[in-house]
Write a protein that holds these residues in place. Structure first.
Motif, mmCIF file in Angstrom:
data_model
loop_
_atom_site.group_PDB
_atom_site.id
_atom_site.type_symbol
_atom_site.label_atom_id
_atom_site.label_comp_id
_atom_site.label_asym_id
_atom_site.label_seq_id
_atom_site.Cartn_x
_atom_site.Cartn_y
_atom_site.Cartn_z
ATOM 1 N N UNK A 1 1.034 -1.272 -0.031
ATOM 2 C CA UNK A 1 -0.001 0.071 -0.076
ATOM 3 C C UNK A 1 0.782 1.208 0.003
ATOM 4 N N UNK A 2 2.243 1.197 0.467
ATOM 5 C CA UNK A 2 3.075 2.457 0.522
ATOM 6 C C UNK A 2 3.717 2.505 -0.830
ATOM 7 N N UNK A 3 3.502 1.484 -1.855
ATOM 8 C CA UNK A 3 4.213 1.636 -3.244
ATOM 9 C C UNK A 3 3.410 2.674 -3.843
ATOM 10 N N UNK A 4 4.141 3.790 -4.460
ATOM 11 C CA UNK A 4 3.496 4.733 -5.359
ATOM 12 C C UNK A 4 3.846 4.543 -6.790
ATOM 13 N N UNK A 5 3.064 3.748 -7.402
ATOM 14 C CA UNK A 5 3.160 3.332 -8.894
ATOM 15 C C UNK A 5 2.106 3.151 -9.706
ATOM 16 N N UNK A 6 1.374 4.226 -10.208
ATOM 17 C CA UNK A 6 -0.078 4.223 -10.715
ATOM 18 C C UNK A 6 -0.084 2.951 -11.742
ATOM 19 N N UNK A 7 0.915 2.698 -12.587
ATOM 20 C CA UNK A 7 0.875 1.987 -13.701
ATOM 21 C C UNK A 7 0.920 0.380 -13.228
ATOM 22 N N UNK A 8 0.462 0.006 -11.964
ATOM 23 C CA UNK A 8 0.724 -1.382 -11.498
ATOM 24 C C UNK A 8 -0.525 -2.006 -11.135
ATOM 25 N N UNK A 9 -0.462 -3.368 -10.907
ATOM 26 C CA UNK A 9 -1.375 -4.025 -10.324
ATOM 27 C C UNK A 9 -1.043 -5.050 -9.287
ATOM 28 N N UNK A 10 -1.693 -5.987 -8.657
ATOM 29 C CA UNK A 10 -1.362 -6.898 -7.858
ATOM 30 C C UNK A 10 -2.279 -7.620 -7.351
ATOM 31 N N UNK A 11 -2.312 -8.839 -7.173
ATOM 32 C CA UNK A 11 -3.393 -9.824 -6.471
ATOM 33 C C UNK A 11 -3.455 -9.527 -5.023
ATOM 34 N N UNK A 12 -4.891 -9.257 -4.496
ATOM 35 C CA UNK A 12 -5.099 -8.831 -3.123
ATOM 36 C C UNK A 12 -5.084 -10.230 -2.143
ATOM 37 N N UNK A 13 -5.245 -11.272 -2.813
ATOM 38 C CA UNK A 13 -5.415 -12.566 -1.955
ATOM 39 C C UNK A 13 -4.568 -13.481 -1.919
ATOM 40 N N UNK A 14 -3.298 -13.116 -2.007
ATOM 41 C CA UNK A 14 -2.027 -14.107 -1.957
ATOM 42 C C UNK A 14 -2.110 -14.521 -0.437
ATOM 43 N N UNK A 15 -1.916 -16.009 -0.614
ATOM 44 C CA UNK A 15 -2.118 -16.880 0.768
ATOM 45 C C UNK A 15 -3.388 -17.165 1.203
#
Length: 424
Positions: free
Chosen positions: A401-415
């Motif tokens: 959440x502290x990464x500032x990189x607008x052109x990114x995405x990630x999965x929110x359900x790892x684990x």
């Protein structure tokens, strides 16, 4: 006497290895080729092309390198370890012959048949029409794999016959052709898990477990990727299942490789499906997984450098790696569009500082002056320890959440599977 080390590679796996090697009291100078901005914080970057085997050997000789660690699969399959060993330079990574376990899925499947290693039933095909006929006979769901290296993207788990037929066409046709042969496997059901083993050509030593998340999006939806996150240890692999996998899968593989005249020395990464009949081999990798390596390096208490040296020198006797009790989770932050088309060169405006038990590993970044730019599909691996998987997840996502990189995405359900298992 301090040991100078050359690390080959530039991804998140290599940043994690460099971070851990750099902590060794036995280390002299750590060099990395080509490295990345994250690796540059703990190593000296050198301009070496891993494809230039003679150049790598000459550098290692000139610098008195005591160990070369080859991170990615490409240089291993291309045989970089062979001229290094021939020059008397210790190297962590298998020979070209042994690297066929990853370089050719067909080779590995045939070895499974020869050594009665449990795996999915399969067929090998060198042209599209024969492969399509086989698909029509077997039906769906079914798995289509390009035979060679495809950076995690050459596998289609086809839930319909049309999807499977399209995957075969993609493997053989056009500029994006992934190889000259496909392997078609029956679909296996069950949880997946990764088992890592240190091997010295004769013996194997368990070196951790993990679970990767291959699909691009939450809920295990979307296309396969090189991995969108991982956690360690894997809840699906109990000690009993690990021993079953060692006895029925890993040790027969080492025996088969010795019999083939290409003994395996390095890290053997077995991708397993835990079926009702027990563990079955999905595929082998001949290097640390990425992002699994990031979780393993945070959990490893022992000094990594003597472990790598013992493997390189072909003697695991006396090794007893120590692990932290905590779980570790890695969340991959990727460029929008990955694993399809994505933009390079977008600016990562801010990264959170590393903390005790939490590290942001660089996987695909480059510097342009003071600016940090994205330079790949999978760009960051935000990795954290926690008392359990849920705690590690919370810590990792706080940093994401502290990464500032607008052109990114990630999965929110790892684990999610581990957390669900703990709650049930």
């Amino acid at each position: 006497m301090a040991i100078d080390v050359l690390l080959i590679g530039s991804g998140g796996r290599e940043h994690a290895l460099a971070w851990k090697i750099a902590q060794s009291p036995e280390l002299g100078t750590l060099y990395a080729a080509p490295g990345n901005p994250g690796i540059a914080t703990v190593a000296t970057l050198v301009e070496l092309d891993p494809a230039d085997h003679a150049g790598v050997v000459d550098f290692a000789k000139a610098k008195g390198i005591g160990l070369v660690v080859v991170g990615p699969e490409g240089p291993l399959v291309a045989g970089l370890a062979d001229p290094l060993r021939a020059a008397g330079i210790p190297v962590f990574g298998p020979s070209a012959g042994a690297s066929r376990l990853e370089g050719s899925k067909g080779f590995t499947k045939d070895l499974c048949t020869l050594k009665d290693i449990p795996t999915a039933a399969y067929g090998r095909f060198g042209e599209a029409e024969a492969a399509k006929d086989y698909l029509r006979q077997r039906g769906a769901p079914i798995v289509v794999k390009a035979d060679g290296l495809a950076a995690g993207k050459g596998v289609t788990v086809a839930m319909t016959l049309d999807e499977a037929l399209g995957a075969v066409e993609a493997c053989f046709a056009g500029e994006t052709a992934l190889g000259s042969e496909v392997v078609i496997e029956d679909y296996l059901e069950g949880p997946e898990a990764s088992l890592f083993c240190l091997c010295d050509g004769q013996e194997a030593l368990v070196f951790g477990t993990a679970e990767d998340h291959k699909r691009a999006h939450d809920g295990d939806e979307g296309p396969n990727t090189g991995g969108m996150g991982a956690y360690s240890p894997a809840v699906a692999l109990t000690p009993e299942l690990v021993e079953t996998a060692m006895a029925r899968i890993v040790r027969p593989t080492l025996e088969g490789m010795r019999e083939a005249g290409t003994p395996f020395a390095g890290i053997l990464y077995a991708g397993l499906m835990i079926t009702r009949e027990g563990p079955k081999l999905i595929e082998y990798n001949v290097r640390f997984g990425d992002p699994e390596c990031q979780t393993l390096m945070l959990r490893l208490k022992s000094d990594l450098l003597p472990i790598l040296l013992a493997v390189a020198k072909g003697d695991l006797s006396g090794l007893a790696p120590e692990w932290r009790d905590e779980a570790a989770v890695c969340v991959v932050v990727a460029a929008e569009g990955y694993p399809g088309a994505y933009r390079r060169g977008t600016e990562i405006r801010h990264l959170p500082a590393d903390e005790a038990g939490a590290v942001v590993f660089h996987a695909g970044t480059r510097r342009e002056g003071e600016r940090l730019l994205a330079d790949g599909g999978r760009v960051l691996g935000v990795t954290a320890l926690g008392a359990d998987v849920a705690a590690a997840v919370a810590s990792a996502y706080r940093l994401v959440g502290a990464v500032d990189w607008p052109e990114s995405f990630f999965r929110s359900d790892i684990g999610h599977r581990a957390i669900g298992a703990a709650a049930s």
